[in-house]
Scaffold this active site. Structure first.
Site, PDB file in Angstrom:
ATOM      1  CE  LYS A 288      -3.932  -2.341   0.250  1.00  0.00           C
ATOM      2  NZ  LYS A 288      -3.027  -3.591  -0.281  1.00  0.00           N
ATOM      3  CG  ASP A 289      -0.765   4.428  -1.847  1.00  0.00           C
ATOM      4  OD1 ASP A 289      -0.315   5.445  -2.918  1.00  0.00           O
ATOM      5  OD2 ASP A 289      -1.471   3.743  -2.111  1.00  0.00           O
ATOM      6  CE  LYS A 290       7.531   7.179   3.955  1.00  0.00           C
ATOM      7  NZ  LYS A 290       8.994   7.676   3.790  1.00  0.00           N
TER       8      LYS A 290
END
Length: 650
Positions: A288-290
């Site tokens: 997932k996105d940071k």
């Protein structure tokens, strides 16, 4: 990622300016499991609550389905398919069985090929219950598993036996066999025909082989066949979670991970340190996105739910929260998700150029509706290439494919901007080559870097030492870098395809030729070369295929390439990077990349949005857009927003 690679748009609306990810709370990502349920769903949150979840079968029908935690509420002797499958799926199953009983065949007349999907069941214990319950209720059905999907069809062996005996007797016999009780016996009704008994003997022997022994015996001048299940010295039995815990074998604990402004792998590394396990003991469906608040399913090995819950306060200090903690029987697999749900806020909206602010609402509506209807170019987003600004994961992947081991390690330890401890440790290693001193500087939660440095300290920083360093990382982490490089090539191929060949399917394009499934089932992991069709000149002329059916290969050693100028482009592009004869195997690191396929276009689902142009106070307020949508696995929200706003985003 080089933004020039993302050079194409599908729609011609004007777009608008805006800012994303001002704070992580403006970008909330919630994973959807293989059944399309949000991993934060409160109906399935409590560990001990026996509440069936909503599930979607292959036909798109919503149905109540139990979780692993529900298995003990309908044990192996409970065969209520309404509970196990859900009312709607069970009703469809009844209709399917009625067609079989009535001999209703499809239009092609091949009744033996009739199949019905019960849906997907990721947990193997639940699959075992489904198989047993369906065969007990409908002994004339055969159940088969394809990955986690269970399909049913008429059992041709049952059909054959029902011709040798009565249908009721055949049902009783198949239930007896399915019970699998060693030493138990089943006796057919008396049969005075020796020839007929021989036929039955042969059938049972052919169908069940060494599992059984058959004998004919005569009682009161009537001869019958008895079938006995052979005794086994060590009776095999599928272990339940309780069995595993009692026998002190591998434990698996599932949970929902919430992380705030952290990379998935960074969160895993930190939790591994706290729990005193390896990062490879964690499995997940996707990264997932940071720069976001994200929710995703995760499984950790060798840790009990109680042990995990004991560390909650330590996790929270690092911006990590866990919920829905419960035991499971197996790890998660990459790609075992339907997609992700996004709740986003785009701030500081304004038109491009000198357009009036009053036109902003029209610009937003036109842009969002265009992308809802037409989709967007399915580029890979920036997290596929790592979060760093100085070195990209795809560059490391290229070095690995070329087996330039020392180069790949130097790239791995290239420091980012900043003066924090991990960057000091990386800089020290590059300047001195002293892995021991660099290891002392490296923070404890940077598990990947520490694993590499330990190996480099032990084996040296030459080629062999670098190979050992890479092998110290989990296989999935090593493979990530290869995939990153191949994803970058795919992005460039997508731009080339649209720029050179336009916006319709043309001769030599590749299209998906498998059966039409739900949108999420077209994930790249499931496409393979046997289901890929090459568009012919006639099909181009007749407009048989549309652009949203076109797929492009992700480079590998088992993919088919387009048979037009794009195929030549792939060859030249790989040769440009020194991979003209690449086998996409890195034998020293035990890596093999067969390649796969990816749709050229993607489309958001369940889109909702609202424009806020006024403030609740008298303070000046820049307009903002709240937007929510679902995307399939491996599709990127930033790329979707890029098409909406007509702006490259990161």
């Amino acid at each position: 990622m080089e933004k020039e690679a993302l050079s194409c748009f599908i729609s011609d609306h004007e777009g608008f300016h805006g800012t994303i990810k001002i704070s992580p709370q403006d970008f909330v990502v919630t994973e959807m499991d293989i059944n399309g349920q949000l991993v934060t769903n409160p109906n399935i949150e409590e560990t001990h609550t026996k509440i069936p979840r909503q599930a979607t079968n292959k036909g798109g029908v919503k149905s109540k389905r139990p979780e692993l935690n529900d298995i003990d509420t309908f044990n192996q002797d409970c065969f209520d398919l309404n509970v196990i499958l859900g009312l709607s799926v069970n009703k469809e199953l009844e209709n399917f069985t009625n067609k079989i009983r009535l001999g209703t065949s499809p239009s092609n007349g091949k009744q033996e090929n009739m199949e019905f999907s019960l849906g997907t069941f990721p947990d193997k214990n639940l699959r075992a219950v489904v198989h047993k319950a369906v065969r007990h209720t409908y002994p004339f059905l055969q159940t088969v598993t394809n990955q986690s999907e269970i399909r049913v069809r008429e059992d041709q062996d049952f059909k054959e036996l029902s011709k040798l005996s009565s249908e009721g007797e055949a049902e009783d016999f198949f239930r007896f066999m399915d019970a699998k009780v060693p030493g138990s016996a089943f006796t057919f009704l008396p049969d005075e025909s020796k020839e007929h008994r021989t036929t039955v003997h042969h059938f049972v022997s052919r169908r069940f082989g060494k599992l059984v022994e058959t004998k004919s015996f005569t009682d009161q001048k009537k001869t019958s066949i008895t079938v006995r299940l052979r005794e086994r010295n060590k009776q095999s039995k599928k272990r339940t979670i309780t069995d595993c815990q009692e026998e002190d074998v591998t434990l698996y604990t599932a949970f929902t991970l919430q992380k705030d402004n952290l990379e998935t792998l960074e969160a895993i590394s930190y939790m591994a340190v706290v729990l005193d396990v390896l990062p490879s003991d964690f499995t997940y469906a996707g990264i997932k996105d940071k720069r976001a608040v994200t929710y995703q399913a995760m499984v950790v090995k060798k840790i009990s739910p109680e042990q995990l819950l004991e560390k909650v306060s330590e996790f929270e200090r690092r911006g990590i929260k866990i919920s829905r903690v419960h035991p499971v029987s197996e790890p998660l697999k990459i790609g075992r998700l339907q997609g992700n749900h996004f709740d986003l806020v785009i701030r500081d909206l304004k038109p491009y150029g000198k357009r009036e602010l009053a036109t902003l609402e029209e610009l937003v509506q036109e842009a969002v509706e265009n992308v809802k209807n037409r989709g967007f170019v399915n580029y890979y987003g920036p997290q596929r290439f790592g979060s760093g600004s100085c070195v990209r994961a795809d560059q490391i992947g290229l070095a690995l494919l070329k087996e330039e081991m020392e180069t790949s390690v130097r790239l791995f330890f290239t420091p980012e901007d900043g003066d924090d401890l991990q960057n000091k440790a990386k800089q020290h290693f590059l300047l001195t080559g002293n892995a021991k001193e660099s290891l002392a500087l490296m923070p404890a939660y940077k598990a990947r870097e520490r694993l590499m440095l330990r190996a480099l300290h032990r084996y040296g920083s030459g080629r062999e030492g670098c190979i050992r360093a890479w092998l110290s990382l989990p296989h999935s982490m090593r493979l990530f870098y290869l995939h990153s490089y191949c994803s970058r090539v795919w992005n460039e191929a997508a731009s080339c395809r649209l720029q050179k060949l336009g916006f319709k399917a043309v001769r030599g394009d590749l299209v998906w030729s498998g059966s039409e499934k739900g949108h999420s089932d077209m994930a790249e992991e499931e496409l393979n070369a046997t289901q890929v069709h090459v568009v012919t000149s006639e099909e181009e002329t007749d407009g048989v295929f549309s652009l949203d059916q076109v797929i492009l290969p992700i480079p590998g050693n088992s993919v088919k390439y387009p048979e037009n100028l794009l195929g030549r482009w792939y060859q030249e592009r790989l040769a440009q990077d020194g991979l003209g004869s690449c086998r996409f195997r890195v034998t020293p690191l035990k890596l093999n990349n067969p390649g796969c396929y990816r749709r050229l276009l993607a489309k958001p689902q369940n889109v909702t949005y609202g424009l806020q142009t006024t403030s609740q106070s008298d303070e000046p307020h820049a307009p903002s857009l709240s937007i929510a949508f679902d995307l399939d696995a491996s599709c990127y929200a930033t790329v979707c927003l890029r098409e909406i706003m007509k702006s490259n985003l990161s």
